[in-house]
Design an enzyme around this catalytic site. Structure first.
Site, mmCIF file in Angstrom:
data_model
loop_
_atom_site.group_PDB
_atom_site.id
_atom_site.type_symbol
_atom_site.label_atom_id
_atom_site.label_comp_id
_atom_site.label_asym_id
_atom_site.label_seq_id
_atom_site.Cartn_x
_atom_site.Cartn_y
_atom_site.Cartn_z
ATOM 1 N N ARG A 45 -25.694 35.406 9.013
ATOM 2 C CA ARG A 45 -24.982 36.407 8.223
ATOM 3 C C ARG A 45 -25.847 36.892 7.064
ATOM 4 O O ARG A 45 -25.723 38.024 6.611
ATOM 5 C CB ARG A 45 -23.664 35.818 7.726
ATOM 6 C CG ARG A 45 -22.673 35.557 8.860
ATOM 7 C CD ARG A 45 -21.378 34.954 8.362
ATOM 8 N NE ARG A 45 -20.399 34.858 9.446
ATOM 9 C CZ ARG A 45 -20.324 33.853 10.296
ATOM 10 N NH1 ARG A 45 -21.169 32.852 10.193
ATOM 11 N NH2 ARG A 45 -19.420 33.846 11.257
ATOM 12 N N HIS A 83 -16.592 28.370 15.702
ATOM 13 C CA HIS A 83 -17.249 28.180 16.993
ATOM 14 C C HIS A 83 -16.586 28.951 18.127
ATOM 15 O O HIS A 83 -17.274 29.517 18.980
ATOM 16 C CB HIS A 83 -17.281 26.689 17.351
ATOM 17 C CG HIS A 83 -18.335 25.928 16.631
ATOM 18 N ND1 HIS A 83 -18.596 24.601 16.891
ATOM 19 C CD2 HIS A 83 -19.213 26.292 15.667
ATOM 20 C CE1 HIS A 83 -19.580 24.182 16.108
ATOM 21 N NE2 HIS A 83 -19.955 25.203 15.352
ATOM 22 N N LYS A 100 -21.131 19.801 17.054
ATOM 23 C CA LYS A 100 -19.815 19.209 17.054
ATOM 24 C C LYS A 100 -19.108 19.509 15.728
ATOM 25 O O LYS A 100 -19.798 19.705 14.718
ATOM 26 C CB LYS A 100 -19.878 17.716 17.334
ATOM 27 C CG LYS A 100 -20.353 16.821 16.187
ATOM 28 C CD LYS A 100 -21.733 16.921 15.727
ATOM 29 C CE LYS A 100 -22.760 16.501 16.753
ATOM 30 N NZ LYS A 100 -24.134 16.755 16.235
ATOM 31 N N ARG A 128 -16.804 22.351 2.969
ATOM 32 C CA ARG A 128 -16.379 22.297 4.369
ATOM 33 C C ARG A 128 -15.694 20.983 4.737
ATOM 34 O O ARG A 128 -14.946 20.928 5.728
ATOM 35 C CB ARG A 128 -17.566 22.543 5.291
ATOM 36 C CG ARG A 128 -18.601 21.418 5.345
ATOM 37 C CD ARG A 128 -19.709 21.750 6.335
ATOM 38 N NE ARG A 128 -20.696 20.681 6.453
ATOM 39 C CZ ARG A 128 -20.568 19.634 7.266
ATOM 40 N NH1 ARG A 128 -19.482 19.514 8.017
ATOM 41 N NH2 ARG A 128 -21.517 18.701 7.334
ATOM 42 N N ASP A 154 -15.175 16.031 11.586
ATOM 43 C CA ASP A 154 -16.553 15.929 11.111
ATOM 44 C C ASP A 154 -17.245 14.658 11.609
ATOM 45 O O ASP A 154 -18.275 14.717 12.262
ATOM 46 C CB ASP A 154 -16.586 15.978 9.579
ATOM 47 C CG ASP A 154 -18.000 16.057 9.046
ATOM 48 O OD1 ASP A 154 -18.609 17.140 9.125
ATOM 49 O OD2 ASP A 154 -18.516 15.034 8.557
#
Length: 321
Positions: free
Chosen positions: A33, A75, A93, A161, A174
């Site tokens: 981005r 994702h 993941k 996050r 996570d």
């Protein structure tokens, strides 16, 4: 030659690009981005095609496989676009946020005759393949239980996050995905019974949990996860005649096997922790280039299903789901 593209040039993407280079792979493109960030990444790894955003990568006909290293909350949309544009996908993941997303993407990949895989180190570390052979040979008897501890103190910033529900935060998605992947790898079948308890962060996501899983064969696994404490990252596989202890199990290269009846201990070493991402690259290449069975995707689906059940028990649902 397979041409790779990397989406999201953050910390893990740097490590993955290094693994690609060491494996002699071609990194054809990078998308981000922030184009300036992508340009710095491209210069570091000698990447010829740089894109602001991801569409340029999807439209590039010379890109064969896309590695996705963006936060997992994004994702689903990114993987879907990559598959629709005919790209194989290896995604960090957790591969998606829930089972429904993964099932849809897996069906799309099958329809397009493309490979979709999660970048889960546990499925590819050589030590685990050797341990599976040892277990199959009956060296520790019948596996009855497993124990996994994965704890890591995270800075208490509600917007990062780890704790932000808008980014699908929480310990389960996570670090819990590692623990559940390990359990699924060494259980004979998918757990049918799940009992758990959770401590939530002020943002509403999970920050600490205790989990018990049981399958129809009577195998039981216990897992502790936490963003509140630090402890050794350890997994133990317990059989009727012995047990296997593994430290730093997410990228393990060594295990200690204790044979109870013989009162003997053996140390097994295979592979290298520092090469964990290189093993992922090799596995993805093999899936793309040959007809080997895609054995890891069913495990990934099982793990995602377990995480869905756990979040249902904890009454945690993200607004964007």
């Amino acid at each position: 030659m397979i041409n790779w593209a990397i989406l999201g040039p953050g910390s893990i993407a740097h490590h993955f690009a290094e693994a690609l280079k060491k494996e002699g792979e071609s990194i054809h493109a990078v998308g981000a981005r922030n184009k300036e960030k992508a340009e710095v990444f491209a210069e570091q790894f000698d990447i010829s095609h740089v894109y602001e955003g991801f569409q340029g990568v999807f439209d590039n006909p010379d890109v064969h496989v896309v590695y996705i290293a963006t936060p997992h909350a994004f994702h689903y949309e990114t993987i879907k676009e990559a598959l629709l544009h005919g790209k194989h996908v290896l995604a960090e993941k957790a591969i998606t946020v829930n089972y429904q997303q993964l099932e849809e993407l897996a069906a799309l990949a099958e329809e397009k005759q493309l490979i979709l895989a999660e970048a889960m180190t546990i499925y590819h570390m050589p030590i685990f393949k050797e341990l599976q052979q040892l277990i199959d040979a009956g060296k520790i008897g019948k596996v009855q239980s497993l124990s996994v501890n994965f704890n890591s103190i995270k800075e208490n910033v509600p917007t990062n996050r780890f704790f932000n529900p808008d980014l699908a935060g929480g310990a389960l998605l996570d670090i819990g995905v590692y623990a559940l992947s390990f359990v699924r790898l060494f259980m004979k079948e998918q757990p049918s019974e799940i009992i758990s308890t959770v401590t939530k962060h002020e943002t509403g996501v999970d920050q600490q949990a205790g989990i018990i899983l049981k399958n129809e064969q009577g195998q039981i696994a216990t897992i502790t996860l936490s963003f509140m404490v630090e402890s050794p990252e350890r997994a133990t596989i317990m059989g009727t005649n012995g047990f296997i202890d593994i430290e730093k199990f997410s990228r393990a290269q060594k295990a200690t096997v204790c044979y109870v009846e013989e009162e003997k201990t053996e140390t097994i070493e295979n592979g290298e922790t520092e090469s964990a991402l290189r093993y992922e690259v090799r596995a993805m290449k093999e899936l793309i280039e040959s007809d080997v069975p895609h054995v890891t995707l069913p495990y990934t689906k099982d793990v995602m299903g377990m995480m869905d059940q756990l979040r249902q028990q904890w009454e945690i649902e993200f607004d964007f789901e």
